[in-house]
Scaffold this active site. Structure first.
Site, PDB file in Angstrom:
ATOM      1  N   ASN A 118       0.935  -1.292  -0.001  1.00 30.03           N
ATOM      2  CA  ASN A 118       0.008   0.012  -0.128  1.00 30.03           C
ATOM      3  C   ASN A 118       0.992   1.292  -0.115  1.00 30.03           C
ATOM      4  OD1 ASN A 118      -1.742   2.040   0.505  1.00 30.03           O
ATOM      5  ND2 ASN A 118      -2.459   1.451   2.400  1.00 30.03           N
ATOM      6  N   LYS A 126       0.174   4.189  -0.343  1.00 30.32           N
ATOM      7  CA  LYS A 126      -0.662   5.392   0.365  1.00 30.32           C
ATOM      8  C   LYS A 126      -0.259   6.686  -0.622  1.00 30.32           C
ATOM      9  CE  LYS A 126      -0.176   3.169   4.793  1.00 30.32           C
ATOM     10  NZ  LYS A 126       0.291   3.246   6.233  1.00 30.32           N
ATOM     11  N   HIS A 158      -9.281   1.268   5.194  1.00 29.81           N
ATOM     12  CA  HIS A 158      -7.999   1.366   5.761  1.00 29.81           C
ATOM     13  C   HIS A 158      -8.132   2.366   6.822  1.00 29.81           C
ATOM     14  CE1 HIS A 158      -3.853   2.565   6.503  1.00 29.81           C
ATOM     15  NE2 HIS A 158      -3.731   1.460   5.966  1.00 29.81           N
ATOM     16  N   GLU A 173      -6.611   4.826   8.065  1.00 30.35           N
ATOM     17  CA  GLU A 173      -6.331   6.240   7.724  1.00 30.35           C
ATOM     18  C   GLU A 173      -7.907   6.793   6.896  1.00 30.35           C
ATOM     19  OE1 GLU A 173      -2.749   5.447   5.453  1.00 30.35           O
ATOM     20  OE2 GLU A 173      -1.793   5.127   7.451  1.00 30.35           O
ATOM     21  N   GLU A 206      -5.055  -4.752  10.676  1.00 33.71           N
ATOM     22  CA  GLU A 206      -3.982  -4.059  10.995  1.00 33.71           C
ATOM     23  C   GLU A 206      -4.267  -3.280  12.156  1.00 33.71           C
ATOM     24  OE1 GLU A 206      -2.111  -2.537   6.886  1.00 33.71           O
ATOM     25  OE2 GLU A 206      -3.770  -1.293   7.268  1.00 33.71           O
ATOM     26  N   GLY A 245       2.935   2.209  10.812  1.00 34.21           N
ATOM     27  CA  GLY A 245       4.039   3.389  10.555  1.00 34.21           C
ATOM     28  C   GLY A 245       4.699   3.543  12.159  1.00 34.21           C
ATOM     29  N   SER A 279       3.958  -2.105  10.182  1.00 33.83           N
ATOM     30  CA  SER A 279       5.392  -2.335  10.615  1.00 33.83           C
ATOM     31  C   SER A 279       5.824  -3.617   9.972  1.00 33.83           C
ATOM     32  CB  SER A 279       5.954  -1.841  11.894  1.00 33.83           C
ATOM     33  OG  SER A 279       5.367  -0.488  11.991  1.00 33.83           O
TER      34      SER A 279
HETATM   35  P1  13P Z   1       3.268   0.381   7.496  1.00 31.15           P
HETATM   36  O1  13P Z   1       3.892  -1.093   6.891  1.00 31.15           O
HETATM   37  O2  13P Z   1       4.222   1.463   7.102  1.00 31.15           O
HETATM   38  O3  13P Z   1       3.268   0.023   9.076  1.00 31.15           O
HETATM   39  O4  13P Z   1       1.703   0.554   7.042  1.00 31.15           O
HETATM   40  C1  13P Z   1       0.897  -0.464   7.245  1.00 31.15           C
HETATM   41  C2  13P Z   1      -0.370  -0.117   6.583  1.00 31.15           C
HETATM   42  O5  13P Z   1      -1.119   0.697   6.936  1.00 31.15           O
HETATM   43  C3  13P Z   1      -0.606  -0.812   5.268  1.00 31.15           C
HETATM   44  O6  13P Z   1      -1.942  -0.595   4.932  1.00 31.15           O
END
Ligand code: 13P
Length: 252
Positions: free
Chosen positions: A9, A11, A94, A96, A166, A172, A213
């Site tokens: 992803n 983003k 997601h 976010e 997640e 992150g 992560s």
């Molecule tokens: P990270 O791998 O940067 O922690 O992000 C995970 C994520 O949100 C994938 O959709």
């Protein structure tokens, strides 16, 4: 046997030329991979370039969101018809998008139904925040998200879905959830709920990813867990070497 998936992803990262270059590098590195499904999820603007760059390889493409309507007065939105020919997967729910853009279990459900009706495979995200985790509410919260997201779907539709667990506090942050705890949440709150709603056979065919992560140094600890079928990766998917390393680990 469920085929493992390693999905990146990206983003809100990568211009069109950057996305194209990363996709081309991954095509050289892992484009012939058959043991793992590799999915790249760039921003809408880079979908066509990434689809072009991976053409002729085993790499699939995913969008990061989609509106459920085919067309209409929805400024800024992208419809399933517009994704036709550009991607095979779409990410929904997601954390976010839930936190910053008002995504709810209800909109995830509408989007999942629409994607399935248009031949796209939903990757449905779920996961608790830190306060919920510390209060011991993870199981109930994730179960509720799954029930909401999958309401009204058929067993046949659910069987082909991808779910990504997640935990928000692991995204992150460099902190990962404990692999055994992830395995147990997936078993109880994702496959357990799907079994209750659609039957055990359906629950066993859904592919469930861990996200938060995931890095080359920790991916093996997740992949050895029986309930985990792969990863949804943010940061480590933005670089060809690290993402290729994740794909190679998942292929072992
Ligand atoms: P990270 O791998 O940067 O922690 O992000 C995970 C994520 O949100 C994938 O959709």
């Amino acid at each position: 046997m469920r085929k493992p998936i390693m999905a990146g992803n990206w983003k809100m990262h990568k211009t069109i030329p950057e996305a194209s270059a990363l996709a081309a590098a991954l095509k050289s590195a892992v484009g012939d991979e058959t043991a793992v499904e590799v999915v790249l999820c760039p921003s809408f603007t880079a979908l066509a370039a990434v689809a072009d760059a991976v053409r002729g390889s085993n790499i699939s493409v995913g969008a990061q969101d989609m509106h459920w309507e085919e067309q209409g007065a929805f400024t800024g939105e992208v419809s399933p018809l517009m994704l036709d020919g550009l991607c095979q997967y779409v990410i929904f729910g997601h954390s976010e998008r839930r936190e910053y853009f008002g995504e709810t279990d209800e909109t995830v459900n509408k989007k999942a139904k629409s994607a399935l009706a248009h031949g796209l495979i939903p990757i449905i995200c779920c996961g608790e925040n830190l306060a919920q985790n510390e209060a011991g509410e993870t199981e109930a919260f994730v179960s509720g998200q799954i029930r909401g997201a999958l309401a009204g779907l058929s067993a046949a539709q659910v069987a082909g879905l991808v779910i990504a667990y997640e935990p928000i506090w692991a995204i992150g942050t460099g902190k990962t959830a404990e692999p055994a705890a992830v395995n147990s949440i997936i078993g109880l709150s994702i496959r357990g709920v799907i079994a209750d709603m659609f039957g055990e056979e359906t629950a066993q065919s859904v592919r469930v990813l861990y996200g938060g992560s995931v890095k080359p140094g920790n991916v093996d600890s997740f992949m050895v867990q029986p309930e985990i079928d792969g990863g949804l990766v943010g940061g480590a998917s933005l670089n060809a070497e690290s993402f290729a390393a994740l794909v190679n680990s998942a292929a072992k």
